[in-house]
Design a protein around this motif. Structure first.
Motif, mmCIF file in Angstrom:
data_model
loop_
_atom_site.group_PDB
_atom_site.id
_atom_site.type_symbol
_atom_site.label_atom_id
_atom_site.label_comp_id
_atom_site.label_asym_id
_atom_site.label_seq_id
_atom_site.Cartn_x
_atom_site.Cartn_y
_atom_site.Cartn_z
ATOM 1 N N HIS A 1 3.682 -12.972 -17.449
ATOM 2 C CA HIS A 1 4.260 -11.710 -16.975
ATOM 3 C C HIS A 1 4.761 -11.814 -15.535
ATOM 4 N N HIS A 2 4.210 -12.755 -14.760
ATOM 5 C CA HIS A 2 4.709 -12.966 -13.405
ATOM 6 C C HIS A 2 6.125 -13.527 -13.448
ATOM 7 N N GLU A 3 6.337 -14.466 -14.340
ATOM 8 C CA GLU A 3 7.670 -15.060 -14.493
ATOM 9 C C GLU A 3 8.664 -14.007 -14.989
ATOM 10 N N LEU A 4 8.243 -13.207 -15.965
ATOM 11 C CA LEU A 4 9.134 -12.185 -16.513
ATOM 12 C C LEU A 4 9.479 -11.128 -15.462
ATOM 13 N N ALA A 5 8.494 -10.727 -14.687
ATOM 14 C CA ALA A 5 8.744 -9.734 -13.638
ATOM 15 C C ALA A 5 9.741 -10.278 -12.616
ATOM 16 N N SER A 6 9.637 -11.554 -12.310
ATOM 17 C CA SER A 6 10.563 -12.176 -11.364
ATOM 18 C C SER A 6 11.968 -12.255 -11.945
ATOM 19 N N ASN B 1 5.737 -12.324 -6.073
ATOM 20 C CA ASN B 1 6.449 -12.686 -4.849
ATOM 21 C C ASN B 1 6.446 -14.192 -4.622
ATOM 22 N N THR B 2 5.363 -14.844 -4.998
ATOM 23 C CA THR B 2 5.299 -16.300 -4.894
ATOM 24 C C THR B 2 6.304 -16.956 -5.831
ATOM 25 N N VAL B 3 6.370 -16.458 -7.056
ATOM 26 C CA VAL B 3 7.343 -16.997 -8.021
ATOM 27 C C VAL B 3 8.763 -16.779 -7.516
ATOM 28 N N CYS C 1 14.890 -12.356 7.960
ATOM 29 C CA CYS C 1 14.640 -12.324 6.522
ATOM 30 C C CYS C 1 13.833 -13.510 6.010
ATOM 31 N N ARG C 2 13.386 -14.406 6.887
ATOM 32 C CA ARG C 2 12.597 -15.525 6.414
ATOM 33 C C ARG C 2 11.176 -15.063 6.114
ATOM 34 N N PHE C 3 10.767 -15.313 4.898
ATOM 35 C CA PHE C 3 9.408 -14.977 4.466
ATOM 36 C C PHE C 3 9.075 -13.502 4.640
ATOM 37 N N ALA C 4 10.059 -12.620 4.481
ATOM 38 C CA ALA C 4 9.821 -11.185 4.671
ATOM 39 C C ALA C 4 9.207 -10.519 3.453
ATOM 40 N N LEU C 5 9.062 -11.256 2.356
ATOM 41 C CA LEU C 5 8.482 -10.643 1.170
ATOM 42 C C LEU C 5 7.043 -10.210 1.396
ATOM 43 N N SER C 6 6.349 -10.883 2.320
ATOM 44 C CA SER C 6 4.956 -10.506 2.562
ATOM 45 C C SER C 6 4.864 -9.072 3.063
ATOM 46 N N ALA C 7 5.845 -8.643 3.886
ATOM 47 C CA ALA C 7 5.847 -7.266 4.368
ATOM 48 C C ALA C 7 6.054 -6.295 3.213
ATOM 49 N N ALA C 8 6.955 -6.679 2.293
ATOM 50 C CA ALA C 8 7.180 -5.818 1.131
ATOM 51 C C ALA C 8 5.920 -5.718 0.293
ATOM 52 N N THR C 9 5.202 -6.822 0.176
ATOM 53 C CA THR C 9 3.968 -6.827 -0.598
ATOM 54 C C THR C 9 2.919 -5.931 0.045
#
Length: 353
Positions: A97-102, A49-51, A21-29
């Motif tokens: 909107h990036h902050e709000l989405a997060s 995803n960065t936020v 699960c480390r840095f797996a957000l890139s796959a989701a992106t």
């Protein structure tokens, strides 16, 4: 001061998940970018995803590990997508909107952690739930961390209307959870009562996400209200199709065990409709299964909800909700973002996961 005791179960889970699960957000992106619905906001999704990655950090390693585990599971990310699409549809240029989405994603993730503990779920999105892996106590506490982190983030935006929308939403969601708890193992729940649970527990965060996207872009009150109606109706459609998939889906596709709702004694719409329109034998079967949470009768219940038309009725109600969502944004200027919002309505009812 003595060393803190860490349960062996948690240690084992930390070791087991460290690699995955480390840095797996890139796959989701990458998965999101392949989806035509979100192609127009792919850079925004990367920014979100960065936020998320930055705001997830805690000085407590276990918080990082569990939050990472649940966030990195991916999912459809529909709620943050709504923030981004509505903001862009109304011409927003900025980064708020990036902050709000997060924030919206953190709130949603917190509800998942708490839901799975309450429901005693073991599978979500095709893998073990956090509570099954780390234990109930750790999952609840990390859910609390995500809630509080979300509120820290929204305060930095220094917008009272944003805080009102999100605080109201979290309160209504909590009420929806309690309503659902009261409905458990109750075969006499009405369709109206159940739809109130859906509007509170599921559709409210969809509504808030859509309103926030319009709000941050400077939309007027009527436009914000229309965005909210869009989100509320879309969220209702999503939940009703989830109800259908719990009986007619494929476990590998939907990422959870079929029949979970029945095991938990949840009177969802297919069962409620069958209680009102089925044969005496079907009604007695469903009543018994809801009262006892009898998943061993799943095949018999599945045959009943299929042959009676209960699943067809539920799907029809979802389609009507999706149409209401489309109508709510009819006055939105034409754009690729509006196209994506309309495609989401179709996806909500046509999906198999």
């Amino acid at each position: 001061m003595g060393r803190a005791f860490v349960p062996c179960r948690i240690i084992a889970a930390l070791v087991k998940t460290q690699r995955h699960c480390r840095f797996a957000l890139s796959a989701a992106t990458q998965h999101a970018q392949q989806n035509t619905i979100v192609q127009s906001i792919a850079p925004d999704m990367e920014a979100v995803n960065t936020v998320i990655r930055q705001r997830l950090h805690s000085d407590v390693p276990l918080v990082n590990q569990i939050a990472e585990y649940i966030i990195s599971a991916g999912g459809k990310r529909i709620r943050p997508v709504l923030v981004l699409l509505l903001a862009n549809a109304y011409g927003y240029r900025g980064a708020a909107h990036h902050e709000l989405a997060s924030v919206v994603e953190f709130i949603h993730t917190a509800t998942l952690l708490h839901d799975d503990v309450v429901d005693e779920s073991s599978m979500r999105r095709g893998r073990q739930t956090a509570n099954a892996l780390f234990g109930n106590a750790a999952s609840v506490l990390v859910g609390d961390f995500l809630y509080s982190r979300a509120f820290q983030m929204m305060v930095t935006l220094d917008n009272m209307r944003v805080m009102r929308i999100l605080s109201d939403a979290t309160n209504v969601i909590a009420e929806g959870e309690v309503l659902q708890l009261l409905n458990m193992h109750d075969p006499d729940v009405t369709e109206a009562s159940y739809l109130l649970v859906i509007r509170s527990k599921t559709a409210k965060l969809f509504e808030a996400a859509a309103e926030l996207g319009a709000l941050v872009a400077g939309a007027n009150d009527a436009q914000i209200a229309a965005a909210g109606e869009y989100g509320r109706s879309l969220g209702t459609a999503f939940q009703l199709i989830d109800d259908v998939l719990d009986y007619a889906g494929d476990a590998a596709e939907i990422g959870k065990n079929l029949g979970d709702d029945l095991r938990e004694g949840k009177p969802t719409l297919p069962l409620i409709w069958l209680m009102e329109h089925g044969t005496p034998q079907q009604r007695e079967l469903v009543r018994s299964c809801i009262e006892q949470g009898d998943e061993e009768q799943f095949d018999a219940v599945l045959a009943a909800v299929t042959s009676s038309g209960a699943l067809t009725y539920t799907r029809t109600q979802a389609e009507q909700a999706a149409r209401r969502a489309k109508e709510a944004i009819a006055d939105l200027p034409d754009s690729v973002y509006k196209d994506s919002l309309l495609q989401l309505c179709s996806f909500a009812v046509d999906r198999n996961h």
